[in-house]
Design a protein around this motif. Sequence first.
Motif, PDB file in Angstrom:
ATOM      1  N   VAL A 140       0.863  -1.174   0.000  1.00 50.34           N
ATOM      2  CA  VAL A 140       0.000   0.000   0.000  1.00 50.34           C
ATOM      3  C   VAL A 140       0.900   1.224   0.000  1.00 50.34           C
ATOM      4  O   VAL A 140       1.629   1.472   0.969  1.00 50.34           O
ATOM      5  CB  VAL A 140      -0.940   0.015   1.220  1.00 50.34           C
ATOM      6  N   ALA A 141       0.857   1.963  -1.101  1.00 50.22           N
ATOM      7  CA  ALA A 141       1.700   3.153  -1.252  1.00 50.22           C
ATOM      8  C   ALA A 141       0.822   4.398  -1.185  1.00 50.22           C
ATOM      9  O   ALA A 141      -0.304   4.405  -1.693  1.00 50.22           O
ATOM     10  CB  ALA A 141       2.459   3.103  -2.568  1.00 50.22           C
ATOM     11  N   PHE A 142       1.361   5.455  -0.575  1.00 45.80           N
ATOM     12  CA  PHE A 142       0.587   6.663  -0.329  1.00 45.80           C
ATOM     13  C   PHE A 142       1.242   7.856  -1.007  1.00 45.80           C
ATOM     14  O   PHE A 142       2.360   8.269  -0.645  1.00 45.80           O
ATOM     15  CB  PHE A 142       0.469   6.922   1.174  1.00 45.80           C
ATOM     16  N   ALA A 143       0.553   8.416  -1.995  1.00 43.37           N
ATOM     17  CA  ALA A 143       1.034   9.624  -2.653  1.00 43.37           C
ATOM     18  C   ALA A 143       0.988  10.790  -1.667  1.00 43.37           C
ATOM     19  O   ALA A 143       0.066  10.897  -0.850  1.00 43.37           O
ATOM     20  CB  ALA A 143       0.173   9.933  -3.879  1.00 43.37           C
ATOM     21  N   GLY A 144       2.004  11.657  -1.734  1.00 43.93           N
ATOM     22  CA  GLY A 144       2.027  12.835  -0.878  1.00 43.93           C
ATOM     23  C   GLY A 144       2.550  12.598   0.521  1.00 43.93           C
ATOM     24  O   GLY A 144       2.675  13.545   1.304  1.00 43.93           O
ATOM     25  N   GLU A 145       2.884  11.355   0.851  1.00 37.76           N
ATOM     26  CA  GLU A 145       3.436  11.055   2.175  1.00 37.76           C
ATOM     27  C   GLU A 145       4.938  10.840   2.060  1.00 37.76           C
ATOM     28  O   GLU A 145       5.423  10.231   1.102  1.00 37.76           O
ATOM     29  CB  GLU A 145       2.790   9.805   2.782  1.00 37.76           C
ATOM     30  N   GLY A 146       5.667  11.344   3.065  1.00 32.36           N
ATOM     31  CA  GLY A 146       7.097  11.166   3.108  1.00 32.36           C
ATOM     32  C   GLY A 146       7.485  10.096   4.103  1.00 32.36           C
ATOM     33  O   GLY A 146       6.854   9.037   4.190  1.00 32.36           O
ATOM     34  N   HIS A 147       8.517  10.388   4.893  1.00 33.72           N
ATOM     35  CA  HIS A 147       9.032   9.414   5.851  1.00 33.72           C
ATOM     36  C   HIS A 147       8.264   9.560   7.159  1.00 33.72           C
ATOM     37  O   HIS A 147       8.486  10.475   7.944  1.00 33.72           O
ATOM     38  CB  HIS A 147      10.519   9.649   6.076  1.00 33.72           C
ATOM     39  N   GLY A 148       7.350   8.642   7.408  1.00 33.34           N
ATOM     40  CA  GLY A 148       6.423   8.772   8.527  1.00 33.34           C
ATOM     41  C   GLY A 148       5.136   9.384   8.017  1.00 33.34           C
ATOM     42  O   GLY A 148       5.159  10.356   7.263  1.00 33.34           O
ATOM     43  N   PHE A 149       4.020   8.830   8.398  1.00 34.69           N
ATOM     44  CA  PHE A 149       2.742   9.263   7.861  1.00 34.69           C
ATOM     45  C   PHE A 149       2.148  10.371   8.720  1.00 34.69           C
ATOM     46  O   PHE A 149       2.244  10.339   9.957  1.00 34.69           O
ATOM     47  CB  PHE A 149       1.776   8.085   7.777  1.00 34.69           C
ATOM     48  N   ARG A 150       1.514  11.350   8.066  1.00 38.77           N
ATOM     49  CA  ARG A 150       0.981  12.519   8.763  1.00 38.77           C
ATOM     50  C   ARG A 150      -0.491  12.779   8.480  1.00 38.77           C
ATOM     51  O   ARG A 150      -1.158  13.419   9.272  1.00 38.77           O
ATOM     52  CB  ARG A 150       1.781  13.775   8.366  1.00 38.77           C
ATOM     53  N   ARG A 151      -0.995  12.320   7.361  1.00 36.51           N
ATOM     54  CA  ARG A 151      -2.360  12.620   6.965  1.00 36.51           C
ATOM     55  C   ARG A 151      -3.337  11.644   7.603  1.00 36.51           C
ATOM     56  O   ARG A 151      -3.076  10.439   7.674  1.00 36.51           O
ATOM     57  CB  ARG A 151      -2.487  12.580   5.442  1.00 36.51           C
ATOM     58  N   ALA A 152      -4.481  12.170   8.022  1.00 30.07           N
ATOM     59  CA  ALA A 152      -5.460  11.340   8.721  1.00 30.07           C
ATOM     60  C   ALA A 152      -5.890  10.150   7.875  1.00 30.07           C
ATOM     61  O   ALA A 152      -5.972   9.010   8.372  1.00 30.07           O
ATOM     62  CB  ALA A 152      -6.672  12.187   9.106  1.00 30.07           C
ATOM     63  N   GLU A 153      -6.156  10.376   6.579  1.00 34.29           N
ATOM     64  CA  GLU A 153      -6.635   9.281   5.744  1.00 34.29           C
ATOM     65  C   GLU A 153      -5.573   8.206   5.570  1.00 34.29           C
ATOM     66  O   GLU A 153      -5.886   7.006   5.475  1.00 34.29           O
ATOM     67  CB  GLU A 153      -7.098   9.814   4.387  1.00 34.29           C
ATOM     68  N   THR A 154      -4.299   8.610   5.548  1.00 34.55           N
ATOM     69  CA  THR A 154      -3.214   7.632   5.457  1.00 34.55           C
ATOM     70  C   THR A 154      -3.120   6.817   6.734  1.00 34.55           C
ATOM     71  O   THR A 154      -2.989   5.583   6.701  1.00 34.55           O
ATOM     72  CB  THR A 154      -1.875   8.335   5.197  1.00 34.55           C
ATOM     73  N   LEU A 155      -3.177   7.494   7.867  1.00 32.04           N
ATOM     74  CA  LEU A 155      -3.070   6.809   9.149  1.00 32.04           C
ATOM     75  C   LEU A 155      -4.202   5.808   9.331  1.00 32.04           C
ATOM     76  O   LEU A 155      -3.995   4.698   9.833  1.00 32.04           O
ATOM     77  CB  LEU A 155      -3.073   7.839  10.282  1.00 32.04           C
ATOM     78  N   VAL A 156      -5.401   6.178   8.914  1.00 33.64           N
ATOM     79  CA  VAL A 156      -6.545   5.271   9.019  1.00 33.64           C
ATOM     80  C   VAL A 156      -6.336   4.047   8.131  1.00 33.64           C
ATOM     81  O   VAL A 156      -6.512   2.900   8.564  1.00 33.64           O
ATOM     82  CB  VAL A 156      -7.844   6.010   8.635  1.00 33.64           C
TER      83      VAL A 156
END
Length: 671
Positions: free
Chosen positions: A627-643
């Motif tokens: 599962v790859a997340f566009a716009g995320e760097g090293h460590g996740f910050r966005r709520a939708e990514t974390l969920v």
Amino acid sequence: MNTVPAAPYGTWPSPIDAALAASRDGRPDHLGTVGDEVWWTEPRPAEGGRRALMRRRADGAVAPVLPAPWDTRSRVIEYGGQPWAGTVREGGELLVVFVHFADQRLYAYAPDGPDGPWPLTPVSDVGDGLRWVDPQVRPEHGAAGEVWCVLEEFTGPAPTDVRRLVAAVPLDGSAADDRSAVRELSDDRHRFVTGPRVSHDGRRAAWIAWDHPRMPWDGTVVMLADIADTGGFTGLRPLAGDLDEAVCQVEWDRDGSLLFVSDPTDWWELQRVHPDAVAGGAVPSSRLLPPRGEEFGGPLWKIGVRWFHPLDNGLIAVLHGRGGMRLGILDPETGELADVPGPWTAWADTLAVHGSRVVGVAAGPRNDPEIVELDTTTGHTRVIGTPHEDAVDPAYCPVPEDRTFTGPDGREIHAHVYPPHSPDRTGPEGEKPPYVIWAHGGPTGHAPLVLDLEIAYFTSRGIGVADVNYGGSTGYGRAYRERLRGQWGVVDVADCAAVASALVEEGAADPDRLAIRGGSAGGWTAAASLTASGLYACGTILYPILDLEGWAVDETHDFESRYLESLVGPFAEVPERYRERSPIHRTDRLDTPFVLLQGLDDVICPPAQCERFLAAIAGRGIPHAYVAFAGEGHGFRRAETLVRALEAELSLYAQTFGIDRSDVPLLELTT
């Protein structure tokens, strides 16, 4: 008589969903005072993961300084550091200088004025451009005042084409389009520097510097310079520290002495040096306290962190401890160290003072990170920002156990164990719960004993968590953190396995339902563990290092580009070790399901390593998901990514452990 019903571990209902856990991700950081106000940054997962700059006014009201999309965060050494500084100008006007994440420029802003922020520094199209961190406003220098800070300047396209030095940026905006208007205060003799600390009389500046291949927890030096009437630095010279002594913070005392934390013995200790007291060509320093067998500092992962802060009344606020940090007030005249009472077991490496008051960020097993103020004259504490509010009934949160396990060769291994816990359910008679072993990042890092709803997300459903401070972790002295020298992928893997095995032997965990999970360096440990033994049934690997050879040849950023020389060994001398330990070259030993979670903008652990790893297992029949997340760097910050990441992890465990969970989206595992 109320009887709690039994249900299989992992199937328990829980009010802690992934969205709730994501909303509590991160903590306030980068404290400071501006006049009578306390300012800080705090995470905004629901706003694209930006860091909001906040202020607590003198009347107690808390409000943002900057609206979205302003994101107060620096990328210097990629981990950043103190991204803002404020001052009160003549006439009482407040002025803040800050780094905006999107373009890494310095901006100035009068928050109570009519105009928006204006840029102070230019954009460079060379490499990754110009970056800034650890600013300090110096109104007495330059025609309109200056801000002194660390400049990180890329000189070419490679991640290691970079120079760093102490620089002065004019506050009049003249450098916004003109790099030549930036004054270089120090030279670039060192690869890495922190921001300058200026003595109270304005005559001297001190900062910390180090060079490859050392990391800042291996060896650093304190640099000293005289400040000329023109504001330039002269007479640059080393004052303290050496190749095998890691100074992690410096601050000036009002008597002209320099306070600093270093580890000439096994522990980071608070010391004092008088720059003018030269004896035999050396500048002697003295400890402020006799050895106590605990840390008064930590690793310099960010620029501008503070574990101590002098007060105007001569006292010194200090963070200290073995394992977790607590706040204390040191009287350097008597040597008395008084700890601050309260429910907090872990204080973050950010402190600010205002008069006789100390402000810090603290958390505990039942408390989210809070901004706490201590009045040193009365000893009273109060929460002045981000107060803890129970997002859920605390009965659903685990009761942690601070444990010390015995590992190979009888060595100690520290870990926090979070058994499954719910007020609504208990496990069936005779059934052992599944457990997930957590490996923190760094690896020169530390897992604190604090409330974490990500952990509660699992424990409230009947899945235990053991958060391991394996050999190499900080908080337990230099000898403990140097267990990884040349042994990364060996000691960390063995220590995690020892904790998992001990839980099984105690009857606390099901031997057939063990998992391992980690991010960054912890992702390396998780992947290395899955390819080292059959102990784990599955694993969650987040933004990992998978190929040491790739890291050794410019596949990461400059700060950690030589890190492996201490963790593994010099590549030129032991290339076979790099290949033998890398999970990407051990996929023939991998036969367990896993999920790989990766940010596509990650320059520290790039997605290319994940792609090569997946190619290496193609056709092997190993159930897995990427599962790859566009716009995320090293460590996740966005709520939708974390969920999405948390639900994917739970789905992996449910499928692997045979747990019926219809309340999370099914993670599609391919072979």
